[in-house]
Every structure is written in C-alpha cells, then in structure tokens.
Design a protein around this motif. Structure first.
Motif, PDB file in Angstrom:
ATOM      1  N   UNK A  12      35.211  24.580 -36.918  1.00  0.00           N
ATOM      2  CA  UNK A  12      35.500  23.193 -36.595  1.00  0.00           C
ATOM      3  C   UNK A  12      36.994  23.120 -36.300  1.00  0.00           C
ATOM      4  N   UNK A  13      37.354  22.629 -35.104  1.00  0.00           N
ATOM      5  CA  UNK A  13      38.752  22.549 -34.689  1.00  0.00           C
ATOM      6  C   UNK A  13      39.112  21.072 -34.500  1.00  0.00           C
ATOM      7  N   UNK A  14      40.102  20.617 -35.265  1.00  0.00           N
ATOM      8  CA  UNK A  14      40.584  19.237 -35.164  1.00  0.00           C
ATOM      9  C   UNK A  14      42.029  19.312 -34.695  1.00  0.00           C
ATOM     10  N   UNK A  15      42.309  18.671 -33.555  1.00  0.00           N
ATOM     11  CA  UNK A  15      43.671  18.698 -33.029  1.00  0.00           C
ATOM     12  C   UNK A  15      44.062  17.309 -32.558  1.00  0.00           C
ATOM     13  N   UNK A  16      45.346  17.101 -32.449  1.00  0.00           N
ATOM     14  CA  UNK A  16      45.808  15.794 -32.019  1.00  0.00           C
ATOM     15  C   UNK A  16      47.184  15.857 -31.405  1.00  0.00           C
ATOM     16  N   UNK A  17      47.453  14.883 -30.586  1.00  0.00           N
ATOM     17  CA  UNK A  17      48.730  14.774 -29.911  1.00  0.00           C
ATOM     18  C   UNK A  17      48.923  13.305 -29.567  1.00  0.00           C
ATOM     19  N   UNK A  18      50.125  12.841 -29.623  1.00  0.00           N
ATOM     20  CA  UNK A  18      50.405  11.447 -29.272  1.00  0.00           C
ATOM     21  C   UNK A  18      50.768  11.405 -27.802  1.00  0.00           C
ATOM     22  N   UNK A  19      50.175  10.476 -27.054  1.00  0.00           N
ATOM     23  CA  UNK A  19      50.399  10.434 -25.609  1.00  0.00           C
ATOM     24  C   UNK A  19      51.785   9.910 -25.228  1.00  0.00           C
ATOM     25  N   UNK A  20      52.481   9.227 -26.142  1.00  0.00           N
ATOM     26  CA  UNK A  20      53.806   8.680 -25.864  1.00  0.00           C
ATOM     27  C   UNK A  20      54.854   9.517 -26.597  1.00  0.00           C
ATOM     28  N   UNK A  21      55.693  10.266 -25.886  1.00  0.00           N
ATOM     29  CA  UNK A  21      56.674  11.128 -26.558  1.00  0.00           C
ATOM     30  C   UNK A  21      57.708  10.337 -27.368  1.00  0.00           C
ATOM     31  N   UNK A  22      57.907   9.062 -27.077  1.00  0.00           N
ATOM     32  CA  UNK A  22      58.849   8.233 -27.823  1.00  0.00           C
ATOM     33  C   UNK A  22      58.119   7.359 -28.840  1.00  0.00           C
ATOM     34  N   UNK A  23      57.074   7.908 -29.471  1.00  0.00           N
ATOM     35  CA  UNK A  23      56.257   7.101 -30.384  1.00  0.00           C
ATOM     36  C   UNK A  23      57.073   6.689 -31.611  1.00  0.00           C
ATOM     37  N   UNK A  24      56.906   5.457 -32.055  1.00  0.00           N
ATOM     38  CA  UNK A  24      57.684   4.953 -33.195  1.00  0.00           C
ATOM     39  C   UNK A  24      57.168   5.436 -34.551  1.00  0.00           C
ATOM     40  N   UNK A  25      55.985   6.064 -34.615  1.00  0.00           N
ATOM     41  CA  UNK A  25      55.406   6.464 -35.892  1.00  0.00           C
ATOM     42  C   UNK A  25      55.737   7.898 -36.276  1.00  0.00           C
ATOM     43  N   UNK A  26      56.402   8.614 -35.419  1.00  0.00           N
ATOM     44  CA  UNK A  26      56.743   9.998 -35.728  1.00  0.00           C
ATOM     45  C   UNK A  26      55.547  10.924 -35.752  1.00  0.00           C
ATOM     46  N   UNK A  27      54.510  10.593 -34.988  1.00  0.00           N
ATOM     47  CA  UNK A  27      53.317  11.434 -34.939  1.00  0.00           C
ATOM     48  C   UNK A  27      53.646  12.726 -34.208  1.00  0.00           C
ATOM     49  N   UNK A  28      53.304  13.850 -34.814  1.00  0.00           N
ATOM     50  CA  UNK A  28      53.561  15.143 -34.193  1.00  0.00           C
ATOM     51  C   UNK A  28      52.231  15.811 -33.864  1.00  0.00           C
ATOM     52  N   UNK A  29      52.217  16.680 -32.867  1.00  0.00           N
ATOM     53  CA  UNK A  29      50.975  17.392 -32.537  1.00  0.00           C
ATOM     54  C   UNK A  29      50.506  18.222 -33.735  1.00  0.00           C
ATOM     55  N   UNK A  30      49.196  18.349 -33.890  1.00  0.00           N
ATOM     56  CA  UNK A  30      48.653  19.157 -34.980  1.00  0.00           C
ATOM     57  C   UNK A  30      47.366  19.830 -34.530  1.00  0.00           C
ATOM     58  N   UNK A  31      47.000  20.887 -35.259  1.00  0.00           N
ATOM     59  CA  UNK A  31      45.741  21.591 -35.018  1.00  0.00           C
ATOM     60  C   UNK A  31      45.300  22.203 -36.336  1.00  0.00           C
ATOM     61  N   UNK A  32      44.065  21.948 -36.704  1.00  0.00           N
ATOM     62  CA  UNK A  32      43.497  22.493 -37.933  1.00  0.00           C
ATOM     63  C   UNK A  32      42.163  23.142 -37.601  1.00  0.00           C
ATOM     64  N   UNK A  33      42.003  24.398 -37.992  1.00  0.00           N
ATOM     65  CA  UNK A  33      40.757  25.127 -37.774  1.00  0.00           C
ATOM     66  C   UNK A  33      40.116  25.367 -39.132  1.00  0.00           C
ATOM     67  N   UNK A  34      38.861  24.948 -39.261  1.00  0.00           N
ATOM     68  CA  UNK A  34      38.124  25.112 -40.506  1.00  0.00           C
ATOM     69  C   UNK A  34      36.924  25.999 -40.219  1.00  0.00           C
ATOM     70  N   UNK A  35      36.776  27.070 -41.005  1.00  0.00           N
ATOM     71  CA  UNK A  35      35.592  27.918 -40.902  1.00  0.00           C
ATOM     72  C   UNK A  35      34.616  27.492 -41.976  1.00  0.00           C
ATOM     73  N   UNK A  36      33.440  27.048 -41.567  1.00  0.00           N
ATOM     74  CA  UNK A  36      32.420  26.583 -42.499  1.00  0.00           C
ATOM     75  C   UNK A  36      31.530  27.748 -42.912  1.00  0.00           C
ATOM     76  N   UNK A  37      30.892  27.664 -44.081  1.00  0.00           N
ATOM     77  CA  UNK A  37      30.136  28.800 -44.611  1.00  0.00           C
ATOM     78  C   UNK A  37      28.804  29.081 -43.918  1.00  0.00           C
ATOM     79  N   UNK A  38      28.329  28.169 -43.094  1.00  0.00           N
ATOM     80  CA  UNK A  38      27.039  28.352 -42.430  1.00  0.00           C
ATOM     81  C   UNK A  38      27.159  27.998 -40.956  1.00  0.00           C
ATOM     82  N   UNK A  39      26.125  28.379 -40.214  1.00  0.00           N
ATOM     83  CA  UNK A  39      26.076  27.983 -38.807  1.00  0.00           C
ATOM     84  C   UNK A  39      25.838  26.481 -38.734  1.00  0.00           C
TER      85      UNK A  39
END
Length: 71
Positions: free
Chosen positions: A18-45
């Motif tokens: 499971x891959x969860x990623x994010x990016x803010x479309x406005x580079x001058x965002x006031x919330x300080x949101x930074x790009x991220x990516x998290x990969x989770x390997x689950x125990x089953x198919x």
C-alpha cells in the motif's frame, strides 16, 4: 488500484503493498505541507480492486484494504 486527488494518492497492488503519497499543488502553501510517501507491506495478499480511500473535510485519511479471499 489508485485513488488520487490533487493532494493525496493511495495505491495498492495484489502483492500486499500500500503506497500513500502526497504533495501540495501550491508551492507557497501557508500550512507548510511537504511532499510525503509511505509504503506499507501488509501480511497478506489484498484485493486491489476493492481497496478504497477517502479524505474527510477535516483532513483525515481513511483507507479500506480488504484481503483476498481464499479460493
């Protein structure tokens, strides 16, 4: 499966990743949101066609990841 909006993308594959990623479309965002990516390997198919994700108005991310049923 891929569920994406302008800020968050949730992807899954049958091997159980499971891959969860994010990016803010406005580079001058006031919330300080930074790009991220998290990969989770689950125990089953997982059933990648039935995986779903939703982001609430409060910014909460809910992901539903059903496991594949044995045949």
């Amino acid at each position: 499966m891929a569920s994406c909006d302008s800020k968050v993308c949730v992807q899954s594959d049958p091997t159980g990743r499971l891959v969860i990623s994010g990016d803010h479309e406005d580079p001058d965002n006031p919330w300080g949101v930074t790009p991220f990516k998290k990969v989770v390997s689950l125990p089953s198919r997982i059933d990648s066609h039935q995986t779903s994700a939703v982001v609430t108005l409060r910014g909460q991310l809910f992901v539903r990841v059903p496991f594949e049923q044995s045949k």
